[in-house]
Design an enzyme around this catalytic site. Structure first.
Site: not given
Length: 289
Positions: A2-3, A61, A275
């Site tokens: 989650p950002e 975050k 990523r």
């Protein structure tokens, strides 16, 4: 992971439902969920029992609940820091999959606050509060820079920092010591909006372009927040177990092979720091070698 928008959605849900409540009982169902609390699960549960939740806060975050706990001589304020990791959820009431609940807390109004975490990368810890640059934050969060939605975020100051960095701009956007809250999704979205390729060395870009990326990051995260965040699967949900729907509005991230909504070119994907980076080769040309 989650950002900022996803964490802020959770924070707002907790703020509305648990502020002013007292924790009456705590159970740790999986020791990994409290591995960051050095004193161990027994200490955490003992200190949380009877603590009053004064409010919630966030930087980047990281999310925390400010607690009033019983000290040796007087009540003291401390923070329950929540790290959501890859799949952590803070849920109120019924939990869809009880097998993934790692910690549960009973509040004085009968509400059950659960920390569910399928992958067990997240967790809770108690930490002291310190004042850093005029803001009160938990010690584990003190090293983080302000995020683009922080009212005291200084865009010009961050641009000056970026102008001294001799590595890829996207790498710097993901460095929480430079600017917090931005992860892989919103970095790609901000870079697409600003028409900048993240492979550019930050120090080679003009202040105007760096500022445009930071402003784009703030804009896209505000829009994501308004839509409940980005949920690609059931791992990210709000406190009521509901998914966000901003993924429908993404312009770059996850759109490999699709047409750019601005120019029609085909969105590309490249490997970056274990990523994937998504960008438009026409709107965001790679730097010349």
């Amino acid at each position: 992971m989650p950002e900022l928008p996803e964490v802020e959605v959770v924070r707002r849900g907790l703020q509305a439902h648990v502020t002013g409540r007292t924790i009456t009982e705590v159970r740790v169902h999986h020791p990994r969920a409290v591995r960051r609390h050095d004193a161990g699960p027994a200490d955490l549960t003992a200190r949380l029992r009877g603590a009053r939740i004064n409010g919630t806060d966030r930087r980047g975050k990281y999310l925390w609940l400010t607690l009033n706990t019983a000290g040796v001589h007087r009540p003291t304020d401390t923070a329950l820091v929540v790290h959501l990791g890859m799949s952590g959820q803070m849920l109120l009431g019924a939990v869809p999959c009880a097998a993934h609940v790692r910690i549960s807390a009973l509040l004085d109004d009968g509400t059950v606050l659960s920390f569910a975490d399928q992958r067990t990368f997240g967790g809770w810890l108690l930490a002291d509060l310190v004042t850093v640059d005029g803001s009160v934050v938990p010690v584990p969060v003190a090293h983080l820079a302000r995020d683009p939605l922080d009212p005291r975020f200084d865009c010009d100051a961050v641009v000056k920092v970026l102008r001294r960095k001799h590595s890829e701009l996207k790498r710097q956007l993901l460095d929480q010591r430079v600017v917090s809250g931005i992860g892989n999704i919103y970095a790609d979205e901000a870079l697409w909006r600003a028409k900048v390729n993240g492979a550019h060395v930050a120090a080679t870009l003009r202040c105007r372009r760096l500022g445009a990326v930071l402003h784009a990051a703030a804009d896209v995260m505000r829009e994501a927040l308004a839509k409940g965040g980005t949920s690609f699967d059931s791992l990210y949900v709000n406190v009521n177990g509901e998914s966000g729907y901003f993924e429908r509005s993404l312009d770059a991230y996850g759109r490999e092979g699709e047409n750019c909504r601005r120019c029609g070119a085909v969105i590309r994907r490249e490997r970056f720091m274990n990523r994937s980076s998504f960008y438009c080769p026409r709107c965001q040309p790679r730097p010349r070698k």
